[in-house]
Every structure is written in structure tokens, then in C-alpha cells.
Design a protein around this motif. Structure first.
Motif, PDB file in Angstrom:
ATOM      1  N   SER A 170      74.855 -37.883  27.765  1.00 38.78           N
ATOM      2  CA  SER A 170      74.171 -38.417  26.589  1.00 38.78           C
ATOM      3  C   SER A 170      72.794 -38.893  27.048  1.00 38.78           C
ATOM      4  CB  SER A 170      74.952 -39.575  25.959  1.00 38.78           C
ATOM      5  OG  SER A 170      75.067 -40.657  26.885  1.00 38.78           O
ATOM      6  N   ALA A 171      71.850 -38.985  26.096  1.00 41.11           N
ATOM      7  CA  ALA A 171      70.491 -39.363  26.459  1.00 41.11           C
ATOM      8  C   ALA A 171      69.856 -40.164  25.344  1.00 41.11           C
ATOM      9  CB  ALA A 171      69.654 -38.125  26.758  1.00 41.11           C
ATOM     10  N   THR A 172      68.907 -41.030  25.737  1.00 43.42           N
ATOM     11  CA  THR A 172      68.125 -41.787  24.761  1.00 43.42           C
ATOM     12  C   THR A 172      66.651 -41.704  25.124  1.00 43.42           C
ATOM     13  OG1 THR A 172      68.342 -43.849  26.011  1.00 43.42           O
ATOM     14  CG2 THR A 172      70.010 -43.417  24.310  1.00 43.42           C
ATOM     15  N   GLU A 176      66.493 -44.638  21.387  1.00 44.86           N
ATOM     16  CA  GLU A 176      67.100 -43.881  20.297  1.00 44.86           C
ATOM     17  C   GLU A 176      67.880 -42.686  20.871  1.00 44.86           C
ATOM     18  OE1 GLU A 176      67.126 -44.620  17.077  1.00 44.86           O
ATOM     19  OE2 GLU A 176      66.015 -46.449  17.536  1.00 44.86           O
ATOM     20  N   PRO A 177      69.140 -42.471  20.424  1.00 45.42           N
ATOM     21  CA  PRO A 177      69.951 -41.355  20.938  1.00 45.42           C
ATOM     22  C   PRO A 177      69.295 -39.998  20.631  1.00 45.42           C
ATOM     23  CG  PRO A 177      71.308 -42.903  19.713  1.00 45.42           C
ATOM     24  CD  PRO A 177      69.887 -43.286  19.447  1.00 45.42           C
ATOM     25  N   GLU A 179      70.331 -36.412  19.906  1.00 40.02           N
ATOM     26  CA  GLU A 179      71.560 -35.709  19.540  1.00 40.02           C
ATOM     27  C   GLU A 179      71.722 -34.381  20.284  1.00 40.02           C
ATOM     28  OE1 GLU A 179      71.945 -35.243  15.373  1.00 40.02           O
ATOM     29  OE2 GLU A 179      71.834 -37.392  14.930  1.00 40.02           O
ATOM     30  N   ALA A 182      73.283 -34.469  23.893  1.00 39.50           N
ATOM     31  CA  ALA A 182      74.631 -34.995  24.112  1.00 39.50           C
ATOM     32  C   ALA A 182      75.644 -33.855  24.171  1.00 39.50           C
ATOM     33  CB  ALA A 182      75.000 -35.964  23.001  1.00 39.50           C
ATOM     34  N   THR A 213      73.522 -43.546  35.546  1.00 40.68           N
ATOM     35  CA  THR A 213      72.391 -43.401  34.632  1.00 40.68           C
ATOM     36  C   THR A 213      71.145 -43.073  35.441  1.00 40.68           C
ATOM     37  OG1 THR A 213      73.340 -44.990  33.077  1.00 40.68           O
ATOM     38  CG2 THR A 213      70.986 -44.541  32.872  1.00 40.68           C
ATOM     39  N   THR A 231      72.762 -40.696  30.613  1.00 35.00           N
ATOM     40  CA  THR A 231      74.028 -41.225  31.127  1.00 35.00           C
ATOM     41  C   THR A 231      74.969 -40.065  31.366  1.00 35.00           C
ATOM     42  OG1 THR A 231      73.746 -43.300  29.928  1.00 35.00           O
ATOM     43  CG2 THR A 231      75.973 -42.756  30.680  1.00 35.00           C
TER      44      THR A 231
END
Length: 452
Positions: A170-172, A176-177, A179, A182, A213, A231
Motif C-alpha cells: 500500500s502507498a500514500t 492520502e492513499p 489506490e 495497493a 515502510t 508499506t
């Protein structure tokens, strides 16, 4: 019809054509017939209205313009044939004043093949690397086969290079995620560098169930070129166990009963591969030698069209988005000017190669049989993973059958040249090119005639 040819440059001419008005009578008849079917005139059945009434409805000048538009392609082709002009580009046509009853005049500026003087191929000599087969080459093939039949086994230790892991990602970006960054259950071989930068370093040492991370720069999607916090969770760690090379493995991985037989077959495969590589090297060396030894001017318009076609493929793939194009060029380490210069260099070499091989094919009167064309179509269809009939349909839809025929003819002509030149390896040994490219049919036929 009469035409004259005006030489504008060694690769460009202007055809001046005059068509007597009487020669357009058939075109007028067809135009009136077509219009009669389209126009409804009271008192006349469809298709039966007289020409005079159609003229009154449509206008004589409009009909004349339509006739000229319809007749122009055929008259241009006729002018090319009668003047023996070998056009290689689309013409730039300019039509003179259209006056009913007066001759049709038009000019066509078009690129032509330059005059090319070919060398005596028997005086050409090239050199390539010899075929050398080492045991290391065979062992590499054997190792690939072992990898193919290897099994993955879970281990309870930290991740190391060469391990096969299953990951959740997953990443931000700015909290903010993201999409499209992920994913779950992603399989990855650590150390192959195929995924995002920094991932392999982050997972090294982690055991199944552990998380890390790290920060990296995204290379695709909406947030391309943005710095992201990623992550990663390791779900499983596996190693590939390779089978021993013995008779049992030979029977599992091949049709052979013993490991020695398997090794011998791999040695033969390596030999065939090396021969194929040498054949490619010979072809490239002979072609490069010809290109260096033969000078001729290039038709500028043809080169420009080649550059445009090449760059259009990339521009279209990137959605004609200047920002994406600039990012692509930046990733390649090129400026727009460098890209344009490279595209022109490649286009010039491509056009020069085509013109040279066309001249070789013309001099040798090279012909391509239906079987040869069909074989090439089947080979290319297999390369693209398509049924031959579907591939043929795509070629027809794109008007590419003629281009494919020309390529086959050029390759056949080059193979004929290779049969005449002297080819040696760097050890000084002469290579029998007939092994790769076939013999000289004309020479063989002449020898058979002498024997008779």
C-alpha cells in the motif's frame, strides 16, 4: 494524353500532364449515371433523367469538378507508366483551371528512386566472429532447465536475495492513499529489480508476517514522479529447490533416458543458436558494408514521412499528451531535439537500406513466390500469437500486403548478395554461407548446364 517530366532534383520530379477533354467522356458518362440514380426528377424513373436535366439541377461546373476528382488517380497512374517514372511517395498534385470543353491539365510533384550504382559483389569481403561453444554455454542451458523444473519450498527465516516472496503493498502520497498502488498477494523474486525502487532493500531480512515502510518515487499512474511512503508486508518466503542432474531428471525434463544424452542435445541446441546468431551477424555485416560503399541521395519527403510515422507511434501510445511525452524523454535522458535527431538518423538509414536492397532486387530480377510470401505471413503471425487468416486480414485492412511483399523481396535479394561475397571469421577461416542462406541458384543452374 501527353505528359512531360521535369527533373527537380536527383530524387524529385514534376510531371506536367494534359488530358484532352474527349478522353473524359467515359468519366462523364459514369458521373451522369451515378447522379441520375441519386436525383429524383418528376416524370422520370430513377436513373433515367437526361444529362441536360441533371446538369441543370447540379450545375455543369460541379459535375466537371466531380469528374476530374474521379479521373485524376487513373490519369496520374497512366502518366507514371507512360513516362516510366518510378514514384516512391505520395504526389503533390495541383490541378489547372477547370473549363468545360477544354483539356484537363495538372502537375504532380513526386519523389523517385535515385540512380544507384551497385558494386561487384564478388569484391566485397566481411568478417564476423567464429562460432565458439563452451561447456559454460551448455551448463547455462542446463541451469535454465533445472529452474523450470524447480519447486518452491517455504522457509522460516528472513528474506534474502533470490527468494520468492508473496507481498501486500500500500502507498500514500502526502498522507492520502494511492489506490492504484495497493495490492495483495503479489509474487516477487527478490533481486530481479522488476518492481518499485527500494522494495528489495526494504523486505530483505523480514520474516513472514513482518512489515516495513520505505520511501520511493512512483513511476506510473496519477501520482507518477511523486514521492510516496510505501508499506510492505511479507506474507510468505520461499526458496526454489533445483533437481539434481541425473538420469531421472533427464527422463522428467526431456525425451532422453540419460543425463549424458540430455547434455548432448543441449550442446546441439547451443550450436544451432550460435549458428543463427552468426547468420544474423553475416547479414548485418554484408548490409553495412554495402551501405558504406554505395553513395546516393535520399528523397527528403520519404525520410520526413518515415520520421513522422515512427514518432507518431510513440505520440499516439502516450495519448498525444505533451507532458507524458516529456516525462518519457526525461526517463530516456534525451531532449526533444535529440529525439528528433535520432529519429531522423534512423529514418535515413531505413530509407537508404530499402532503396539499396530494391536496387539489388531489380538488378537481380528477384521474384517472390506465393509460397515464400505465405511462409513469411505464417512466421509473423506466430510471432504475434495470431491465427494466419486473422493476421492476413489485419494486413489487408492496413494496406500492408505490398509492404510485406517488398520486405520479403529485399531479404531474398540480400541473401543472394551474401552468396556472392567473401565471408570470413576473425580466425581467417572462410564461412560457407550456403549453410545459412542457400546457394546461388543462377550459378548452380549454369553449372548443371555445363555438365549436361
Amino acid at each position: 494524353m501527353k505528359s512531360t517530366v521535369e527533373q527537380l532534383s536527383p530524387t524529385r520530379v514534376k510531371l506536367n500532364v494534359e488530358v484532352p477533354f474527349e478522353e473524359l467522356s467515359g468519366d462523364f458518362d459514369r458521373a451522369y449515371q451515378a447522379l441520375a440514380q441519386q436525383i429524383r426528377v418528376p416524370g422520370f424513373r430513377p436513373g433515367k433523367a437526361p444529362a441536360k436535366i441533371i446538369e441543370a439541377r447540379v450545375g455543369r461546373q460541379a459535375i466537371l469538378e466531380q469528374v476530374v476528382n474521379d479521373a485524376l488517380p487513373a490519369k496520374y497512374s497512366q502518366a507514371l507508366a507512360e513516362s516510366e517514372t518510378n514514384a516512391i511517395s505520395q504526389p503533390e498534385i495541383e490541378v489547372g483551371d477547370l473549363v468545360y470543353g477544354e483539356p484537363l491539365t495538372f502537375s504532380a510533384v513526386v519523389d523517385i528512386r535515385p540512380e544507384i550504382t551497385l558494386p561487384d559483389f564478388a569484391t566485397v569481403s566481411v568478417e564476423v566472429d567464429p562460432i565458439e561453444i563452451s561447456e559454460a554455454d551448455v551448463e547455462d542451458q542446463l541451469e535454465e532447465l533445472r529452474q523450470r523444473f524447480g519447486t518452491l519450498t517455504a522457509v522460516e527465516r528472513g528474506v534474502a536475495e533470490g527468494d520468492f516472496v508473496t507481498l501486500d503493498l500500500s502507498a500514500t502520497v502526502d498522507g492520502e492513499p494511492v489506490e492504484d498502488a495497493a495490492t495483495e498477494g503479489l509474487s516477487h523474486e527478490v533481486g530481479n529489480g522488476e518492481l518499485i525502487e527500494g522494495l528489495d532493500e526494504a523486505v530483505t531480512g523480514l520474516k513472514a508476517g513482518e512489515t516495513a515502510t520505505f520511501t520511493t518515487t512512483l513511476v506510473a499512474g496519477e501520482h507518477a514522479d511523486s514521492e510516496a511512503e510505501v508499506t510492505v508486508t511479507v506474507q510468505s518466503v520461499k526458496v526454489r529447490e533445483l533437481p539434481e542432474v541425473d538420469d531421472e531428471f533427464a527422463q522428467l525434463a526431456s525425451e532422453f533416458d540419460t543425463a549424458d544424452e540430455l547434455r548432448e542435445d543441449l550442446r546441439r541446441q547451443v550450436s544451432d543458436s550460435k549458428k543463427y546468431e552468426q547468420a544474423g551477424a553475416i547479414r548485418d555485416a554484408v548490409l553495412e558494408s554495402l551501405l558504406e560503399s554505395v553513395e546516393f541521395p535520399l528523397p527528403e519527403k520519404v525520410v520526413e514521412d518515415e520520421v513522422e510515422a515512427t514518432q507518431h507511434q510513440l505520440v499516439h501510445a502516450l495519448g498525444h499528451d505533451d507532458e507524458q511525452i516529456n516525462r518519457f524523454l526525461e526517463a530516456q535522458g534525451k531532449t526533444r531535439e535529440e529525439w528528433d535527431a535520432e529519429a531522423k538518423d534512423e529514418a535515413e538509414k531505413s530509407v537508404r537500406t530499402q532503396l539499396l536492397l530494391d536496387a539489388v532486387a531489380d538488378e537481380a530480377e528477384t521474384e517472390v513466390g506465393q509460397d515464400e510470401l505465405t511462409q513469411q505471413i505464417i512466421m509473423q503471425a506466430q510471432r504475434y500469437g495470431m491465427p494466419p487468416q486473422e493476421f492476413i486480414q489485419q494486413l489487408q485492412n492496413a494496406n500492408q500486403i505490398g509492404a510485406l511483399y517488398a520486405d520479403v523481396r529485399r531479404n531474398k535479394a540480400l541473401a543472394g548478395v551474401i552468396g556472392e561475397v567473401t565471408v570470413k571469421d576473425t580466425n581467417g577461416d572462410v564461412i560457407d554461407t550456403a549453410t545459412f542462406f542457400g546457394g546461388n541458384d543462377d550459378a548452380e543452374a549454369e553449372a548443371e548446364g555445363d555438365d549436361a
